[in-house]
Design a protein around this motif. Sequence first.
Motif, PDB file in Angstrom:
ATOM      1  N   GLY A   1      -1.777  19.605  -0.023  1.00 19.77           N
ATOM      2  CA  GLY A   1      -2.883  18.746  -0.419  1.00 19.77           C
ATOM      3  C   GLY A   1      -3.090  17.543   0.473  1.00 19.77           C
ATOM      4  N   ARG A   2      -2.184  17.278   1.387  1.00 16.56           N
ATOM      5  CA  ARG A   2      -2.402  16.181   2.314  1.00 16.56           C
ATOM      6  C   ARG A   2      -3.572  16.526   3.234  1.00 16.56           C
TER       7      ARG A   2
ATOM      8  N   SER B   1       6.353   3.359   0.777  1.00 14.75           N
ATOM      9  CA  SER B   1       5.431   3.891  -0.222  1.00 14.75           C
ATOM     10  C   SER B   1       4.313   2.906  -0.524  1.00 14.75           C
ATOM     11  N   THR B   2       3.238   3.416  -1.073  1.00 13.80           N
ATOM     12  CA  THR B   2       2.140   2.558  -1.528  1.00 13.80           C
ATOM     13  C   THR B   2       2.629   1.605  -2.609  1.00 13.80           C
ATOM     14  N   ALA B   3       3.482   2.078  -3.509  1.00 12.04           N
ATOM     15  CA  ALA B   3       4.007   1.223  -4.576  1.00 12.04           C
ATOM     16  C   ALA B   3       4.787   0.049  -4.008  1.00 12.04           C
ATOM     17  N   THR B   4       5.575   0.312  -2.964  1.00 11.98           N
ATOM     18  CA  THR B   4       6.328  -0.778  -2.338  1.00 11.98           C
ATOM     19  C   THR B   4       5.395  -1.765  -1.662  1.00 11.98           C
ATOM     20  N   MET B   5       4.353  -1.270  -1.009  1.00 11.69           N
ATOM     21  CA  MET B   5       3.409  -2.178  -0.366  1.00 11.69           C
ATOM     22  C   MET B   5       2.707  -3.067  -1.386  1.00 11.69           C
TER      23      MET B   5
ATOM     24  N   ALA C   1       2.134   4.480  13.479  1.00 15.39           N
ATOM     25  CA  ALA C   1       2.952   5.676  13.293  1.00 15.39           C
ATOM     26  C   ALA C   1       2.132   6.709  12.521  1.00 15.39           C
ATOM     27  N   GLU C   2       2.214   7.946  12.954  1.00 15.59           N
ATOM     28  CA  GLU C   2       1.341   8.980  12.386  1.00 15.59           C
ATOM     29  C   GLU C   2       1.591   9.213  10.903  1.00 15.59           C
ATOM     30  N   LEU C   3       2.855   9.179  10.469  1.00 15.74           N
ATOM     31  CA  LEU C   3       3.212   9.520   9.089  1.00 15.74           C
ATOM     32  C   LEU C   3       3.476   8.241   8.295  1.00 15.74           C
ATOM     33  N   ASP C   4       2.520   7.339   8.315  1.00 16.66           N
ATOM     34  CA  ASP C   4       2.704   5.989   7.786  1.00 16.66           C
ATOM     35  C   ASP C   4       1.515   5.627   6.897  1.00 16.66           C
ATOM     36  N   PRO C   5       1.747   5.179   5.668  1.00 16.35           N
ATOM     37  CA  PRO C   5       0.611   4.746   4.847  1.00 16.35           C
ATOM     38  C   PRO C   5      -0.184   3.605   5.463  1.00 16.35           C
ATOM     39  N   LEU C   6       0.412   2.865   6.394  1.00 14.77           N
ATOM     40  CA  LEU C   6      -0.294   1.754   7.035  1.00 14.77           C
ATOM     41  C   LEU C   6      -1.077   2.167   8.273  1.00 14.77           C
ATOM     42  N   LYS C   7      -1.044   3.442   8.619  1.00 17.51           N
ATOM     43  CA  LYS C   7      -1.703   3.873   9.861  1.00 17.51           C
ATOM     44  C   LYS C   7      -3.156   3.428   9.923  1.00 17.51           C
ATOM     45  N   ASP C   8      -3.893   3.579   8.836  1.00 18.13           N
ATOM     46  CA  ASP C   8      -5.324   3.284   8.864  1.00 18.13           C
ATOM     47  C   ASP C   8      -5.614   1.793   8.983  1.00 18.13           C
ATOM     48  N   ASP C   9      -4.637   0.927   8.687  1.00 20.56           N
ATOM     49  CA  ASP C   9      -4.822  -0.500   8.944  1.00 20.56           C
ATOM     50  C   ASP C   9      -5.063  -0.730  10.434  1.00 20.56           C
TER      51      ASP C   9
ATOM     52  N   THR D   1      -6.767   3.793   1.338  1.00 14.48           N
ATOM     53  CA  THR D   1      -7.081   4.464   2.594  1.00 14.48           C
ATOM     54  C   THR D   1      -6.543   5.893   2.595  1.00 14.48           C
ATOM     55  N   GLN D   2      -7.067   6.697   3.522  1.00 13.00           N
ATOM     56  CA  GLN D   2      -6.592   8.079   3.623  1.00 13.00           C
ATOM     57  C   GLN D   2      -5.107   8.129   3.968  1.00 13.00           C
ATOM     58  N   SER D   3      -4.650   7.223   4.828  1.00  9.02           N
ATOM     59  CA  SER D   3      -3.230   7.271   5.205  1.00  9.02           C
ATOM     60  C   SER D   3      -2.329   6.914   4.029  1.00  9.02           C
ATOM     61  N   HIS D   4      -2.779   6.017   3.152  1.00  2.00           N
ATOM     62  CA  HIS D   4      -1.996   5.758   1.942  1.00  2.00           C
ATOM     63  C   HIS D   4      -1.962   7.005   1.059  1.00  2.00           C
ATOM     64  N   GLN D   5      -3.075   7.707   0.960  1.00  4.27           N
ATOM     65  CA  GLN D   5      -3.104   8.932   0.153  1.00  4.27           C
ATOM     66  C   GLN D   5      -2.200  10.003   0.742  1.00  4.27           C
TER      67      GLN D   5
END
Length: 322
Positions: A5-6, A219-223, A261-269, A205-209
Amino acid sequence: FRRAGRSEMAAAPVPEMAEILKLVAEQDLPPWETYPHAEARRLSIERNAYWNEGNPPVARVEDLLLDTPPRRVPVRLYVPEGAPANGPAIIYLHGGGWVICSLDTHDGVCRRLANASGMRVISIDYVMAPEHPFPEPLDDCVNAVRAIHAEAWRFGADPERLAVGGDSAGANLSLAVLLRLRDEGGPKLKAAALIYGVYADDHGTQSHQDWGDGDYLLSTATMKWFWDAYVPDRADRTNPYAAPLHARDLSGLPPLYLSAAELDPLKDDTVAIVPKLEAAGVSVDYHLWEGVTHACIMFSRMLPQADGQITEIAAFLKERLA
């Protein structure tokens, strides 16, 4: 490590990164946000000790204090072998969501950056949230940069050849420092390195998803927990000094190295701020590090790509500070 689903099904960790993720998963560590902040901070040093074992030597390491009212800011100076007197220097702001980590957690990064660049590195021990919320950590960083510029002789550095850089929250602080210095009369720095930074309180953002579920170290929760600690007043979360992605004017900044980093929820920032910087006339050198997660620059012990990234950053800064 990739769930169905990613949106980026082709993206996967490189083998060494996959081994690190497996190692972390086997430890089954509770997430940061389940601890009191001070305890999480202590544990961040303990958990990162493994990644700092066997750090490379440098010619000299010295802990110093900067007189920056209202308090003295501790800093750690790294001098690599052969570094010239009155040479360029890199001021480093460590990551950790403005809440965790320390000079010690990022000791290996600073040693490797000093050796790869041949330049002095000055790591700043700024105050941490939530005990010291926005703008106090940023104030510490701005005051430290000004003190280093004014007293460059203490560090054997050239005040006209200084750069700032940092990872994650340290990248946020580095960019905010540049904006503050621009708006408040300097001093001007020659360059900056912004490593997988967080630039806005946007968790949709998509990277967080894609990467924010906790399987990929951050994780998004940690952020969300970090933001609640650093900027508890939500009205401040569009302040450009807290969230530079909201800045209306990003002009007048020095050349910037930006990585994601490619596998990072912050990538889209980073993906979002690069075109805004370029539209403002800022020289940007953007790099996407494929197959790795947030915090990857700290994993040189197991991840060859970490040293490659540090070498890349060092080359950028060395050229700009020549």
